[in-house]
Write an enzyme that holds these catalytic residues in place. Structure first.
Site, PDB file in Angstrom:
ATOM      1  N   SER A  12      62.441 -61.981 -14.359  1.00  0.00           N
ATOM      2  CA  SER A  12      62.312 -61.581 -12.951  1.00  0.00           C
ATOM      3  C   SER A  12      60.860 -61.456 -12.502  1.00  0.00           C
ATOM      4  CB  SER A  12      63.064 -60.267 -12.732  1.00  0.00           C
ATOM      5  OG  SER A  12      62.609 -59.290 -13.658  1.00  0.00           O
ATOM      6  N   GLY A  13      60.003 -62.365 -12.995  1.00  0.00           N
ATOM      7  CA  GLY A  13      58.643 -62.468 -12.461  1.00  0.00           C
ATOM      8  C   GLY A  13      58.632 -63.482 -11.324  1.00  0.00           C
ATOM      9  N   THR A  42      53.748 -60.830 -13.993  1.00  0.00           N
ATOM     10  CA  THR A  42      53.426 -61.046 -12.571  1.00  0.00           C
ATOM     11  C   THR A  42      52.900 -59.770 -11.930  1.00  0.00           C
ATOM     12  OG1 THR A  42      55.106 -62.766 -12.399  1.00  0.00           O
ATOM     13  CG2 THR A  42      54.422 -61.719 -10.334  1.00  0.00           C
ATOM     14  N   ALA A  45      49.171 -59.051 -12.379  1.00  0.00           N
ATOM     15  CA  ALA A  45      48.131 -60.015 -11.993  1.00  0.00           C
ATOM     16  C   ALA A  45      47.175 -59.370 -11.006  1.00  0.00           C
ATOM     17  CB  ALA A  45      48.771 -61.264 -11.404  1.00  0.00           C
ATOM     18  N   GLN A  46      45.900 -59.576 -11.246  1.00  0.00           N
ATOM     19  CA  GLN A  46      44.904 -58.900 -10.402  1.00  0.00           C
ATOM     20  C   GLN A  46      44.209 -59.876  -9.467  1.00  0.00           C
ATOM     21  OE1 GLN A  46      42.080 -56.735 -12.780  1.00  0.00           O
ATOM     22  NE2 GLN A  46      43.583 -55.227 -13.450  1.00  0.00           N
ATOM     23  N   GLU A 113      36.518 -67.328  -9.178  1.00  0.00           N
ATOM     24  CA  GLU A 113      36.554 -66.839 -10.564  1.00  0.00           C
ATOM     25  C   GLU A 113      35.946 -67.897 -11.481  1.00  0.00           C
ATOM     26  OE1 GLU A 113      40.641 -65.750 -11.354  1.00  0.00           O
ATOM     27  OE2 GLU A 113      40.553 -64.065  -9.987  1.00  0.00           O
ATOM     28  N   HIS A 241      41.516 -63.245 -22.503  1.00  0.00           N
ATOM     29  CA  HIS A 241      40.728 -62.886 -21.321  1.00  0.00           C
ATOM     30  C   HIS A 241      39.471 -62.193 -21.826  1.00  0.00           C
ATOM     31  CE1 HIS A 241      39.499 -61.354 -17.471  1.00  0.00           C
ATOM     32  NE2 HIS A 241      40.479 -62.019 -16.888  1.00  0.00           N
ATOM     33  N   ARG A 288      36.611 -69.170 -19.076  1.00  0.00           N
ATOM     34  CA  ARG A 288      37.078 -68.091 -19.933  1.00  0.00           C
ATOM     35  C   ARG A 288      36.920 -68.303 -21.430  1.00  0.00           C
ATOM     36  NH1 ARG A 288      42.553 -66.044 -17.286  1.00  0.00           N
ATOM     37  NH2 ARG A 288      41.330 -65.489 -15.484  1.00  0.00           N
ATOM     38  N   HIS A 349      45.844 -63.011 -23.510  1.00  0.00           N
ATOM     39  CA  HIS A 349      46.145 -62.898 -22.087  1.00  0.00           C
ATOM     40  C   HIS A 349      47.201 -63.886 -21.609  1.00  0.00           C
ATOM     41  CE1 HIS A 349      45.256 -61.937 -17.933  1.00  0.00           C
ATOM     42  NE2 HIS A 349      44.926 -63.184 -17.663  1.00  0.00           N
ATOM     43  N   GLU A 373      55.081 -69.010 -17.144  1.00  0.00           N
ATOM     44  CA  GLU A 373      54.296 -68.963 -18.379  1.00  0.00           C
ATOM     45  C   GLU A 373      55.057 -69.458 -19.604  1.00  0.00           C
ATOM     46  OE1 GLU A 373      51.895 -65.458 -18.595  1.00  0.00           O
ATOM     47  OE2 GLU A 373      51.251 -65.891 -20.633  1.00  0.00           O
ATOM     48  N   ARG A 384      43.454 -72.738 -19.392  1.00  0.00           N
ATOM     49  CA  ARG A 384      43.898 -72.529 -18.002  1.00  0.00           C
ATOM     50  C   ARG A 384      42.743 -72.071 -17.125  1.00  0.00           C
ATOM     51  NH1 ARG A 384      46.136 -67.735 -15.126  1.00  0.00           N
ATOM     52  NH2 ARG A 384      45.302 -66.655 -16.917  1.00  0.00           N
ATOM     53  N   SER A 389      47.971 -69.878 -12.657  1.00  0.00           N
ATOM     54  CA  SER A 389      49.321 -69.755 -13.224  1.00  0.00           C
ATOM     55  C   SER A 389      50.358 -69.259 -12.220  1.00  0.00           C
ATOM     56  CB  SER A 389      49.322 -68.862 -14.454  1.00  0.00           C
ATOM     57  OG  SER A 389      48.614 -67.694 -14.207  1.00  0.00           O
TER      58      SER A 389
HETATM   59  P1  FAD Z   1      56.636 -62.827 -15.970  1.00  0.00           P
HETATM   60  O1  FAD Z   1      56.092 -62.385 -14.685  1.00  0.00           O
HETATM   61  O2  FAD Z   1      55.995 -62.294 -17.183  1.00  0.00           O
HETATM   62  O3  FAD Z   1      58.178 -62.481 -16.019  1.00  0.00           O
HETATM   63  C1  FAD Z   1      58.899 -62.623 -17.221  1.00  0.00           C
HETATM   64  C2  FAD Z   1      60.220 -61.921 -17.060  1.00  0.00           C
HETATM   65  O4  FAD Z   1      61.113 -62.287 -18.094  1.00  0.00           O
HETATM   66  C3  FAD Z   1      60.132 -60.410 -17.122  1.00  0.00           C
HETATM   67  O5  FAD Z   1      60.945 -59.920 -16.092  1.00  0.00           O
HETATM   68  C4  FAD Z   1      60.729 -60.047 -18.482  1.00  0.00           C
HETATM   69  O6  FAD Z   1      61.317 -58.790 -18.543  1.00  0.00           O
HETATM   70  C5  FAD Z   1      61.784 -61.134 -18.586  1.00  0.00           C
HETATM   71  N1  FAD Z   1      62.239 -61.429 -19.940  1.00  0.00           N
HETATM   72  C6  FAD Z   1      61.489 -61.829 -20.995  1.00  0.00           C
HETATM   73  N2  FAD Z   1      62.276 -62.048 -22.058  1.00  0.00           N
HETATM   74  C7  FAD Z   1      63.547 -61.783 -21.671  1.00  0.00           C
HETATM   75  C8  FAD Z   1      64.805 -61.804 -22.330  1.00  0.00           C
HETATM   76  N3  FAD Z   1      64.929 -62.153 -23.622  1.00  0.00           N
HETATM   77  N4  FAD Z   1      65.901 -61.472 -21.623  1.00  0.00           N
HETATM   78  C9  FAD Z   1      65.810 -61.093 -20.327  1.00  0.00           C
HETATM   79  N5  FAD Z   1      64.640 -61.044 -19.660  1.00  0.00           N
HETATM   80  C10 FAD Z   1      63.525 -61.392 -20.325  1.00  0.00           C
HETATM   81  N6  FAD Z   1      47.685 -65.351 -13.139  1.00  0.00           N
HETATM   82  C11 FAD Z   1      47.148 -65.788 -11.977  1.00  0.00           C
HETATM   83  O7  FAD Z   1      47.429 -66.890 -11.528  1.00  0.00           O
HETATM   84  N7  FAD Z   1      46.313 -64.969 -11.281  1.00  0.00           N
HETATM   85  C12 FAD Z   1      45.956 -63.744 -11.704  1.00  0.00           C
HETATM   86  O8  FAD Z   1      45.214 -63.037 -11.046  1.00  0.00           O
HETATM   87  C13 FAD Z   1      46.488 -63.283 -12.942  1.00  0.00           C
HETATM   88  N8  FAD Z   1      46.146 -62.071 -13.422  1.00  0.00           N
HETATM   89  C14 FAD Z   1      46.769 -61.609 -14.538  1.00  0.00           C
HETATM   90  C15 FAD Z   1      46.499 -60.325 -14.978  1.00  0.00           C
HETATM   91  C16 FAD Z   1      47.169 -59.796 -16.065  1.00  0.00           C
HETATM   92  C17 FAD Z   1      46.875 -58.390 -16.523  1.00  0.00           C
HETATM   93  C18 FAD Z   1      48.128 -60.587 -16.747  1.00  0.00           C
HETATM   94  C19 FAD Z   1      48.865 -60.038 -17.919  1.00  0.00           C
HETATM   95  C20 FAD Z   1      48.369 -61.885 -16.337  1.00  0.00           C
HETATM   96  C21 FAD Z   1      47.695 -62.408 -15.240  1.00  0.00           C
HETATM   97  N9  FAD Z   1      47.937 -63.704 -14.787  1.00  0.00           N
HETATM   98  C22 FAD Z   1      47.376 -64.135 -13.617  1.00  0.00           C
HETATM   99  C23 FAD Z   1      48.954 -64.529 -15.424  1.00  0.00           C
HETATM  100  C24 FAD Z   1      50.244 -64.430 -14.600  1.00  0.00           C
HETATM  101  O9  FAD Z   1      50.411 -63.111 -14.167  1.00  0.00           O
HETATM  102  C25 FAD Z   1      51.451 -64.843 -15.393  1.00  0.00           C
HETATM  103  O10 FAD Z   1      51.235 -66.031 -16.057  1.00  0.00           O
HETATM  104  C26 FAD Z   1      52.646 -65.006 -14.468  1.00  0.00           C
HETATM  105  O11 FAD Z   1      52.822 -63.851 -13.718  1.00  0.00           O
HETATM  106  C27 FAD Z   1      53.882 -65.318 -15.264  1.00  0.00           C
HETATM  107  O12 FAD Z   1      54.986 -65.256 -14.411  1.00  0.00           O
HETATM  108  P2  FAD Z   1      56.408 -65.555 -15.002  1.00  0.00           P
HETATM  109  O13 FAD Z   1      57.363 -65.392 -13.872  1.00  0.00           O
HETATM  110  O14 FAD Z   1      56.377 -66.816 -15.734  1.00  0.00           O
HETATM  111  O15 FAD Z   1      56.633 -64.410 -16.099  1.00  0.00           O
HETATM  112  C1  SIN Z   2      41.930 -62.074 -13.555  1.00  0.00           C
HETATM  113  O1  SIN Z   2      42.104 -61.471 -12.504  1.00  0.00           O
HETATM  114  O2  SIN Z   2      40.864 -62.133 -14.150  1.00  0.00           O
HETATM  115  C2  SIN Z   2      43.073 -62.778 -14.139  1.00  0.00           C
HETATM  116  C3  SIN Z   2      43.194 -64.059 -13.488  1.00  0.00           C
HETATM  117  C4  SIN Z   2      44.074 -64.928 -14.312  1.00  0.00           C
HETATM  118  O3  SIN Z   2      44.451 -64.582 -15.419  1.00  0.00           O
HETATM  119  O4  SIN Z   2      44.367 -66.023 -13.819  1.00  0.00           O
END
Ligand code: FAD
Ligand code: SIN
Length: 526
Positions: A12-13, A42, A45-46, A113, A241, A288, A349, A373, A384, A389
């Site tokens: 649910s991201g 998600t 993400a900052q 960035e 990171h 990075r 990261h 991801e 990346r 992302s």
């Molecule tokens: P997620 O948002 O991680 O969602 C995954 C979901 O899957 C979660 O809800 C989890 O509970 C669920 N899940 C996992 N396994 C299971 C399972 N077995 N059964 C049921 N549910 C499950 N990217 C950018 O582009 N810009 C940014 O500024 C940025 N900043 C970041 C800062 C931080 C601190 C971090 C950690 C990452 C950052 N990123 C950034 C990367 C970006 O946030 C992620 O790559 C992106 O949000 C991933 O989205 P997603 O929907 O693929 O996964």
């Molecule tokens: C950050 O805000 O530095 C994270 C950005 C990213 O992971 O893409």
């Protein structure tokens, strides 16, 4: 218990929720997520989300920066797709209620960035992910065709293997029929049958000791596809990171956004000397991988546990206005970032590799899609580009939605899938066996498969991981299903894939840096 749906979305991201919103007008959607709906990468993400918005930026510049960062390993078609479709998907996010910061004239305020040649990052202060997740959650909760199952853990995807057939990597036409999902509150396994299954399970950060990822990031989707004999690639490219807050014991490590370096913050050693110009002409705003290795090297040379990020030369009001979240967090730890330098260390990261998908987000297994991801689209290549992302997840969710909708009429539900077999399992007698293996695995990955690798370190990691693998498999076969045990098992599989694919790479490229092989010629050209 059985549940039937048109679309099963696991996670649910941004990837899972935006896919769900795109298809929900056309069929029933079940979203399963293992924690509370908003607990995901998600939300944390900052920095923001990339999109070409105003001149002098243009698509070719964004494409060029992405390819350079990816060190010759990107799939240019995927790069072009994401970059050129980004503005349209940003509009969609805004329509769903996401608010990006604007300046006084009403234009979007764009940040820059590491590795970006232009300002092109839309953001909401320094908590963009939280804003995106807030808007998407509010939309999915209102949709009549979307059922949300929190605290439901997807254990395995269903294929012909569950119909009693022998499925190997070489088996043609592997198909996915849904998933076994553990209801964590009732401790019951639900068989969810679906026309299409979408893995949006996020990253793998928790296989390392220090990570910016929340505890849900345990590589479950990647491990499930590996077990289902699907194709996984580029796992050697784990992004560290450069700047997470040095605060020993805190998990996840709090991120100090790269946008702060874009804003002018400078990396310094503990005795106050700038050092990044030794490693890259862009200095503190270098990509990075170079920055993380630079910091790692300086820490090794000095024997110090951290370096500093210094933003104290900037106007205090501007600092607080741009980074209110970071300002408050650091203040709560006794660091006033307008006056004090911030102690930082690199942290695991982002996983650039994952489940291999085509331009529609479809995996090598029919009716199974991987987004965000968890997937490997080819956009990131060996490294990346910052803030690429979130937009990748939005674009591929849309691609997958279009593709699944075009196949919906001709795709049915599979019959004959047996219910979960609870036979012969009992509660693990000693939880310590699981928790200790968890810690050992993180130590192995951090010590031997981190920012700098070597043949010797990888071989040692593999040997150590094999022991933990055998112990954990024995436990799994004899224990009642539990989230911790499943996650441990998944993380071991992911660790194994990283080591194996790193061992296959006989060159240093992008995020995979090994002492035994020099940088590849192809990477040097970029
Ligand atoms: P997620 O948002 O991680 O969602 C995954 C979901 O899957 C979660 O809800 C989890 O509970 C669920 N899940 C996992 N396994 C299971 C399972 N077995 N059964 C049921 N549910 C499950 N990217 C950018 O582009 N810009 C940014 O500024 C940025 N900043 C970041 C800062 C931080 C601190 C971090 C950690 C990452 C950052 N990123 C950034 C990367 C970006 O946030 C992620 O790559 C992106 O949000 C991933 O989205 P997603 O929907 O693929 O996964
Ligand atoms: C950050 O805000 O530095 C994270 C950005 C990213 O992971 O893409």
């Amino acid at each position: 218990m059985n549940l039937e749906t048109d679309f099963l979305v696991i996670g649910s991201g941004i990837a899972g929720l935006s896919f769900a919103l795109k298809v929900a007008e056309h069929g029933k959607v079940v979203i399963v997520t293992k924690g509370e709906i908003s607990e995901c990468n998600t939300q944390y993400a900052q920095g923001g989300i990339c999109s070409v918005t105003y001149e002098p930026d243009n698509f070719e510049k964004h494409i060029h920066d992405t390819l350079v960062c990816g060190a010759g390993e990107c799939d240019e078609e995927a790069v072009r797709l994401v970059v050129t479709r980004a503005p349209e998907l940003i509009k969609q996010l805004i329509q769903w209620g996401v608010k990006f910061d604007k300046d006084k004239t009403g234009r979007y305020e764009l940040a820059r960035e590491g590795g970006h040649s232009e300002h092109r990052i839309l953001h909401h202060k320094d908590n963009t992910g939280d804003e995106i997740e807030r808007a998407l959650v509010s939309q999915v909760k209102r949709h009549r065709n979307i059922e949300i199952l929190e605290h439901h853990f997807a254990v395995d995807v269903l294929t012909q293997h569950h119909l009693g057939q022998l499925v190997k990597k070489s088996t043609p036409g592997i198909e996915c029929y849904g998933a076994y999902v553990l209801n964590l509150k009732k401790q019951q396994v639900v068989t969810v049958l679906s026309r299409f299954t979408v893995l949006a399970t996020g990253g793998v950060g928790n296989i390392y000791h220090t990570t910016t990822n929340p505890s849900v990031a345990t590589g479950d989707g990647i491990a499930m596809v590996h077990r289902a004999k699907g194709v996984i690639e580029n796992m050697e490219y784990i992004q560290f990171h450069p700047t997470s807050l040095h605060n020993p014991g805190e998990r996840p490590s709090f991120l100090i956004t790269e946008a702060m370096r874009g804003f002018g913050a400078i990396l310094k050693t503990q005795d106050g000397k700038e050092f990044m110009h030794k490693y890259h002409p862009m200095g503190s705003i270098a990509p990075r991988d170079v920055t993380a290795r630079g910091i790692d090297n300086e820490m090794k040379i000095s024997g110090h546990d951290f370096v500093y990020l210094d933003v104290t030369h900037k106007d205090p009001k501007d600092i607080v206005a741009h980074f209110p979240n970071i300002y408050q967090k650091c203040l709560s730890e006794g660091i006033d970032i307008t006056k004090d330098m911030i102690p930082v260390v690199p942290a695991a990261h982002y996983c650039c590799g994952g489940v291999k998908v085509d331009l529609n987000g479809q995996t090598s297994i029919r009716r199974l899609y991987a987004l965000g991801e968890t997937s490997c689209t080819g956009l990131h290549g060996a490294n990346r580009l910052a803030s690429n992302s979130l937009i990748e997840a939005a674009v591929y969710a849309d691609q997958a939605a279009r593709h699944t909708l075009s196949l919906l009429a001709e795709t049915g539900l599979q019959e004959g899938i047996p219910a979960w077999d609870y036979e012969g399992t009992s509660h693990p007698e000693e939880m310590v066996l699981i928790t200790q293996n968890y810690k050992e695995m993180q130590q192995i990955m951090s010590n031997y498969v981190g920012i700098v690798r070597s043949d010797l370190r990888l071989a040692r990691a593999k040997r150590r991981l094999e022991i933990i693998f055998k112990e954990t498999e024995e436990l799994y076969l004899t224990s009642t299903l539990s989230q911790t045990l499943c996650e441990l098992r998944n993380m071991i599989a992911v660790g194994y894939l990283i080591i194996k694919q790193a061992q296959q790479k006989k060159e240093s490229v992008g995020l995979h840096y090994t002492l035994d092989y020099p940088a590849s010629v192809k990477a040097k050209e970029f």
